[in-house]
Write a protein that holds these residues in place. Structure first.
Motif, PDB file in Angstrom:
ATOM      1  N   PRO A  56       0.975  -0.898  -0.067  1.00 23.18           N
ATOM      2  CA  PRO A  56       0.028  -0.296   0.168  1.00 23.18           C
ATOM      3  C   PRO A  56       0.870   0.900   0.107  1.00 23.18           C
ATOM      4  N   ALA A  57       0.863   2.331  -0.134  1.00 24.76           N
ATOM      5  CA  ALA A  57       1.030   3.995  -0.707  1.00 24.76           C
ATOM      6  C   ALA A  57       1.665   4.393   0.751  1.00 24.76           C
ATOM      7  N   ILE A  58       2.310   3.981   1.316  1.00 22.24           N
ATOM      8  CA  ILE A  58       2.023   4.734   2.789  1.00 22.24           C
ATOM      9  C   ILE A  58       3.544   5.707   2.532  1.00 22.24           C
ATOM     10  N   ASP A  59       3.188   7.055   3.519  1.00 23.32           N
ATOM     11  CA  ASP A  59       4.915   7.941   3.555  1.00 23.32           C
ATOM     12  C   ASP A  59       5.545   7.365   4.589  1.00 23.32           C
ATOM     13  N   LEU A  60       6.366   6.532   4.326  1.00 20.23           N
ATOM     14  CA  LEU A  60       7.426   5.846   5.170  1.00 20.23           C
ATOM     15  C   LEU A  60       7.633   6.968   6.450  1.00 20.23           C
ATOM     16  N   ALA A  61       8.171   8.215   6.661  1.00 19.74           N
ATOM     17  CA  ALA A  61       8.648   8.774   7.063  1.00 19.74           C
ATOM     18  C   ALA A  61       7.479   9.363   7.851  1.00 19.74           C
ATOM     19  N   VAL A  62       6.348   9.337   7.557  1.00 15.48           N
ATOM     20  CA  VAL A  62       5.322   9.190   8.901  1.00 15.48           C
ATOM     21  C   VAL A  62       4.881   8.607   9.509  1.00 15.48           C
ATOM     22  N   LEU A  63       4.730   7.543   8.593  1.00 13.83           N
ATOM     23  CA  LEU A  63       4.524   5.933   9.774  1.00 13.83           C
ATOM     24  C   LEU A  63       6.245   5.572  11.083  1.00 13.83           C
ATOM     25  N   ALA A  64       7.083   6.292  10.067  1.00 14.92           N
ATOM     26  CA  ALA A  64       8.186   6.200  11.528  1.00 14.92           C
ATOM     27  C   ALA A  64       7.833   7.251  12.380  1.00 14.92           C
ATOM     28  N   ARG A  65       7.450   8.283  12.470  1.00 15.13           N
ATOM     29  CA  ARG A  65       6.739   8.881  13.146  1.00 15.13           C
ATOM     30  C   ARG A  65       5.594   8.192  14.269  1.00 15.13           C
ATOM     31  N   GLU A  66       5.347   7.933  13.435  1.00 21.17           N
ATOM     32  CA  GLU A  66       3.931   7.578  14.442  1.00 21.17           C
ATOM     33  C   GLU A  66       4.224   6.412  15.028  1.00 21.17           C
ATOM     34  N   ILE A  67       4.996   5.398  14.925  1.00 22.79           N
ATOM     35  CA  ILE A  67       5.931   4.355  15.261  1.00 22.79           C
ATOM     36  C   ILE A  67       6.439   4.828  16.955  1.00 22.79           C
ATOM     37  N   ARG A  68       6.903   5.760  15.698  1.00 20.34           N
ATOM     38  CA  ARG A  68       8.690   6.397  17.505  1.00 20.34           C
ATOM     39  C   ARG A  68       7.719   6.431  18.700  1.00 20.34           C
ATOM     40  N   ALA A  69       6.097   7.588  17.970  1.00 15.58           N
ATOM     41  CA  ALA A  69       5.755   8.034  19.349  1.00 15.58           C
ATOM     42  C   ALA A  69       5.065   7.036  20.000  1.00 15.58           C
TER      43      ALA A  69
END
Length: 103
Positions: A56-69
């Protein structure tokens, strides 16, 4: 593909030329460099053939921030979805950079 041979065919042919025609004609001290070129061509070929459209089209930078949070920690609503994506993404990346690791 626009024309034949396509870029994947040209990469495969170039790799074969390096390994089968150039490498045997090179002095021994240049063999490592020729094998390195062949390995780089093989990696580029695998990358050209990799089908990222299965993800799926996922913005990896956004996902990384979400995971860290902690937004996708176990028990959160999207945890399983994100975990499945990360596994598929890692498998796709490994199929390009380290296919032997996949068995």
């Amino acid at each position: 593909m626009l024309e034949k041979p396509g870029s994947a065919d040209l990469l495969a042919t170039a790799r074969e030329v390096v390994l089968n025609e150039l490498l045997p004609a090179l002095p021994p001290e240049k063999a490592f460099q020729a094998r390195m070129v062949a390995a780089a061509i093989a990696l580029a070929l695998r990358e050209a053939k990799a089908d990222a459209s299965v993800l799926p089209a996922i913005d990896l930078a956004v996902l990384a921030r979400e995971i860290r949070a902690g937004a996708h920690d176990p028990g959160t609503p999207r945890h399983d979805e994100v975990l499945a994506f990360l596994r598929a993404y890692a498998r796709l990346r490994a199929s390009v950079s380290a296919p032997k690791a996949l068995g």
